[in-house]
Write a protein that holds these residues in place. Structure first.
Motif, PDB file in Angstrom:
ATOM      1  N   HIS A  72       0.804  -1.226   0.000  1.00  0.00           N
ATOM      2  CA  HIS A  72       0.000   0.000   0.000  1.00  0.00           C
ATOM      3  C   HIS A  72       0.840   1.281   0.000  1.00  0.00           C
ATOM      4  CE1 HIS A  72      -2.828  -3.085   0.899  1.00  0.00           C
ATOM      5  NE2 HIS A  72      -2.545  -3.155   2.175  1.00  0.00           N
ATOM      6  N   PRO A  73       1.808   1.423  -0.889  1.00  0.00           N
ATOM      7  CA  PRO A  73       2.643   2.627  -0.881  1.00  0.00           C
ATOM      8  C   PRO A  73       1.827   3.883  -1.165  1.00  0.00           C
ATOM      9  CG  PRO A  73       2.939   1.417  -2.931  1.00  0.00           C
ATOM     10  CD  PRO A  73       2.111   0.544  -2.029  1.00  0.00           C
ATOM     11  N   GLY A  74       2.088   4.925  -0.379  1.00  0.00           N
ATOM     12  CA  GLY A  74       1.471   6.214  -0.615  1.00  0.00           C
ATOM     13  C   GLY A  74       0.039   6.351  -0.168  1.00  0.00           C
ATOM     14  N   GLN A  75      -0.562   5.291   0.316  1.00  0.00           N
ATOM     15  CA  GLN A  75      -1.970   5.362   0.681  1.00  0.00           C
ATOM     16  C   GLN A  75      -2.161   6.056   2.020  1.00  0.00           C
ATOM     17  OE1 GLN A  75      -3.994   1.611   0.268  1.00  0.00           O
ATOM     18  NE2 GLN A  75      -3.382   1.363  -1.861  1.00  0.00           N
ATOM     19  N   ILE A  76      -3.374   6.550   2.233  1.00  0.00           N
ATOM     20  CA  ILE A  76      -3.730   7.262   3.451  1.00  0.00           C
ATOM     21  C   ILE A  76      -4.392   6.293   4.417  1.00  0.00           C
ATOM     22  CG2 ILE A  76      -4.931   9.247   4.430  1.00  0.00           C
ATOM     23  CD1 ILE A  76      -2.690   9.889   2.384  1.00  0.00           C
ATOM     24  N   ALA A  77      -3.958   6.303   5.666  1.00  0.00           N
ATOM     25  CA  ALA A  77      -4.437   5.318   6.631  1.00  0.00           C
ATOM     26  C   ALA A  77      -4.393   5.903   8.035  1.00  0.00           C
ATOM     27  CB  ALA A  77      -3.580   4.057   6.566  1.00  0.00           C
ATOM     28  N   PHE A  78      -4.977   5.181   8.975  1.00  0.00           N
ATOM     29  CA  PHE A  78      -4.776   5.475  10.384  1.00  0.00           C
ATOM     30  C   PHE A  78      -3.435   4.891  10.807  1.00  0.00           C
ATOM     31  CE2 PHE A  78      -9.559   5.106  10.403  1.00  0.00           C
ATOM     32  CZ  PHE A  78      -9.804   6.445  10.676  1.00  0.00           C
ATOM     33  N   PRO A  79      -2.741   5.498  11.761  1.00  0.00           N
ATOM     34  CA  PRO A  79      -1.547   4.854  12.301  1.00  0.00           C
ATOM     35  C   PRO A  79      -1.926   3.547  12.987  1.00  0.00           C
ATOM     36  CG  PRO A  79      -2.160   6.755  13.643  1.00  0.00           C
ATOM     37  CD  PRO A  79      -3.034   6.785  12.421  1.00  0.00           C
ATOM     38  N   GLY A  80      -1.071   2.544  12.874  1.00  0.00           N
ATOM     39  CA  GLY A  80      -1.392   1.268  13.515  1.00  0.00           C
ATOM     40  C   GLY A  80      -0.516   0.161  13.010  1.00  0.00           C
ATOM     41  N   GLY A  81      -0.715  -1.029  13.585  1.00  0.00           N
ATOM     42  CA  GLY A  81       0.070  -2.179  13.192  1.00  0.00           C
ATOM     43  C   GLY A  81      -0.261  -3.389  14.035  1.00  0.00           C
ATOM     44  N   GLY A  82       0.527  -4.441  13.877  1.00  0.00           N
ATOM     45  CA  GLY A  82       0.281  -5.694  14.564  1.00  0.00           C
ATOM     46  C   GLY A  82       0.615  -5.639  16.048  1.00  0.00           C
ATOM     47  N   VAL A  83      -0.023  -6.521  16.805  1.00  0.00           N
ATOM     48  CA  VAL A  83       0.212  -6.624  18.243  1.00  0.00           C
ATOM     49  C   VAL A  83       1.616  -7.161  18.500  1.00  0.00           C
ATOM     50  CG1 VAL A  83      -0.507  -7.826  20.350  1.00  0.00           C
ATOM     51  CG2 VAL A  83      -2.236  -6.919  18.775  1.00  0.00           C
ATOM     52  N   LEU A 220      -2.271   1.954  -6.342  1.00  0.00           N
ATOM     53  CA  LEU A 220      -2.534   0.581  -6.774  1.00  0.00           C
ATOM     54  C   LEU A 220      -1.277  -0.163  -7.199  1.00  0.00           C
ATOM     55  CD1 LEU A 220      -5.704   1.300  -8.954  1.00  0.00           C
ATOM     56  CD2 LEU A 220      -5.653   0.456  -6.606  1.00  0.00           C
ATOM     57  N   ARG A 221      -0.130   0.421  -7.026  1.00  0.00           N
ATOM     58  CA  ARG A 221       1.092  -0.168  -7.578  1.00  0.00           C
ATOM     59  C   ARG A 221       1.434  -1.531  -6.990  1.00  0.00           C
ATOM     60  NH1 ARG A 221       5.394   4.164  -6.469  1.00  0.00           N
ATOM     61  NH2 ARG A 221       4.004   4.533  -4.710  1.00  0.00           N
ATOM     62  N   ASP A 222       1.013  -1.793  -5.750  1.00  0.00           N
ATOM     63  CA  ASP A 222       1.366  -3.071  -5.131  1.00  0.00           C
ATOM     64  C   ASP A 222       0.287  -4.123  -5.292  1.00  0.00           C
ATOM     65  OD1 ASP A 222      -0.465  -1.813  -3.494  1.00  0.00           O
ATOM     66  OD2 ASP A 222       0.306  -2.749  -1.671  1.00  0.00           O
ATOM     67  N   ARG A 223      -0.829  -3.777  -5.937  1.00  0.00           N
ATOM     68  CA  ARG A 223      -1.967  -4.670  -5.931  1.00  0.00           C
ATOM     69  C   ARG A 223      -2.298  -5.265  -7.298  1.00  0.00           C
ATOM     70  NH1 ARG A 223      -2.604  -7.214  -2.737  1.00  0.00           N
ATOM     71  NH2 ARG A 223      -4.825  -7.472  -3.011  1.00  0.00           N
ATOM     72  N   ARG A 224      -1.893  -4.633  -8.386  1.00  0.00           N
ATOM     73  CA  ARG A 224      -2.397  -5.028  -9.698  1.00  0.00           C
ATOM     74  C   ARG A 224      -2.162  -6.499 -10.018  1.00  0.00           C
ATOM     75  NH1 ARG A 224      -3.981  -1.324 -13.504  1.00  0.00           N
ATOM     76  NH2 ARG A 224      -4.909   0.423 -12.415  1.00  0.00           N
ATOM     77  N   ALA A 225      -0.928  -6.957  -9.864  1.00  0.00           N
ATOM     78  CA  ALA A 225      -0.619  -8.325 -10.287  1.00  0.00           C
ATOM     79  C   ALA A 225      -1.290  -9.353  -9.395  1.00  0.00           C
ATOM     80  CB  ALA A 225       0.897  -8.536 -10.275  1.00  0.00           C
ATOM     81  N   GLY A 233     -10.315  -6.605  -5.033  1.00  0.00           N
ATOM     82  CA  GLY A 233     -10.099  -5.171  -4.872  1.00  0.00           C
ATOM     83  C   GLY A 233     -11.033  -4.574  -3.856  1.00  0.00           C
ATOM     84  N   GLY A 234     -11.567  -5.362  -2.965  1.00  0.00           N
ATOM     85  CA  GLY A 234     -12.554  -4.905  -1.991  1.00  0.00           C
ATOM     86  C   GLY A 234     -11.954  -4.025  -0.909  1.00  0.00           C
ATOM     87  N   PRO A 235     -12.749  -3.713   0.114  1.00  0.00           N
ATOM     88  CA  PRO A 235     -12.320  -2.724   1.099  1.00  0.00           C
ATOM     89  C   PRO A 235     -11.047  -3.098   1.844  1.00  0.00           C
ATOM     90  CG  PRO A 235     -14.293  -3.886   1.829  1.00  0.00           C
ATOM     91  CD  PRO A 235     -14.091  -4.212   0.387  1.00  0.00           C
ATOM     92  N   ASP A 236     -10.753  -4.384   1.982  1.00  0.00           N
ATOM     93  CA  ASP A 236      -9.543  -4.753   2.719  1.00  0.00           C
ATOM     94  C   ASP A 236      -8.313  -4.789   1.833  1.00  0.00           C
ATOM     95  OD1 ASP A 236      -9.987  -7.049   1.324  1.00  0.00           O
ATOM     96  OD2 ASP A 236     -10.147  -8.375   3.049  1.00  0.00           O
ATOM     97  N   ALA A 237      -8.449  -4.368   0.572  1.00  0.00           N
ATOM     98  CA  ALA A 237      -7.270  -4.232  -0.276  1.00  0.00           C
ATOM     99  C   ALA A 237      -6.454  -3.022   0.119  1.00  0.00           C
ATOM    100  CB  ALA A 237      -7.690  -4.112  -1.745  1.00  0.00           C
ATOM    101  N   HIS A 238      -7.015  -2.191   0.977  1.00  0.00           N
ATOM    102  CA  HIS A 238      -6.325  -0.960   1.417  1.00  0.00           C
ATOM    103  C   HIS A 238      -5.660  -1.214   2.769  1.00  0.00           C
ATOM    104  CE1 HIS A 238      -5.226   3.025   2.216  1.00  0.00           C
ATOM    105  NE2 HIS A 238      -6.360   3.501   2.645  1.00  0.00           N
TER     106      HIS A 238
END
Length: 238
Positions: A72-83, A220-225, A233-238
């Motif tokens: 997800h390069p360059g995408q806008i998100a909330f800060p966060g990550g794995g436990v 979308l650069r990391d998702r196309r292939a 391409g649903g909501p969790d693709a982000h």
């Protein structure tokens, strides 16, 4: 994990409304998101606060992911990550990640509640959104430029402006809520979660869901292939 509120600190009206809504068992949820599946847990922080300096609030904290990331390069998100093993709970995870990514000091944050966890098929995580009130906002910046390109404070007024709302259109057919703000498109999982919190807080305004915008190629650069064969391409693709 939330700090004790300082004596005399003024709580904006919206904080109480949002806190109550988050603890309402009948609160609405997002049908487009997949329920948790007992997978590895992660947490994101949806942090809202009234900015200092006389600007009208509230605002929400978002990050622009580094453009060199594989995911997800360059995408806008909330800060966060794995436990992590040392995390006390999911609020601890979200606050730790917000500090590492943006420098948010946890002592100035009051956790209001959480959204139900959503399963992200692409990453295999169950993601819990921790919603916080930024009682003591301060200047923030990317903690690691290799992970975060920029930190954004976006006014809620801009997010709910019908002129900034649209339906995102993914090349693989997915359509979902989106926000066109700060020269960025907020879409996918983040947009669904943000939309849910805005509804719970009573901030949402009617908007034209028939207005569609394509998702820019830079998101979308990391998702196309890979998505052509294993995702829609649903909501969790982000």
């Amino acid at each position: 994990m939330s700090a004790v509120r300082p004596a005399g600190a003024s709580e904006p009206d919206w904080v109480g409304r949002l806190r109550t809504a988050l603890h309402d068992d009948d609160r609405p949820w997002v049908d487009a998101l997949r329920p948790a599946r007992g997978a590895r847990q992660s947490a994101v922080l949806a942090l809202f606060g009234d900015p200092p300096g006389g600007r009208s609030g509230p605002e929400v904290l978002l990050v622009e992911r580094a453009h060199t990331l594989r995911s997800h390069p360059g995408q806008i998100a909330f800060p966060g990550g794995g436990v992590d093993a040392g995390d006390v709970d999911l609020a601890d995870t979200a606050l730790r990640e917000a500090y590492e990514e943006c420098g948010v000091v946890r002592d100035g944050v009051e956790v209001l509640g959480c959204l139900p966890p959503a399963h992200v098929r692409v990453s295999g995580f169950d993601v819990t959104t921790v919603v916080g009130w930024w009682r003591d906002p301060h200047a923030v910046a990317p903690g690691d430029p290799g992970e975060v390109a920029a930190v954004l404070s976006v006014p809620v007024a801009d997010l709910v402006d019908p002129a900034n709302r649209a339906t995102a259109r993914h090349p693989l057919g997915y359509r979902g809520p989106a926000f066109t703000v700060a020269d960025h498109l907020v879409w996918g999982l983040t947009a669904h979660l943000l939309d849910a919190v805005l509804d719970l807080a009573g901030w949402s305004r009617p908007w034209d869901a028939a207005r569609e915008v394509g998702i820019p190629e830079r998101y979308l650069r990391d998702r196309r292939a890979s998505t052509r064969t294993r995702d829609d391409g649903g909501p969790d693709a982000h």
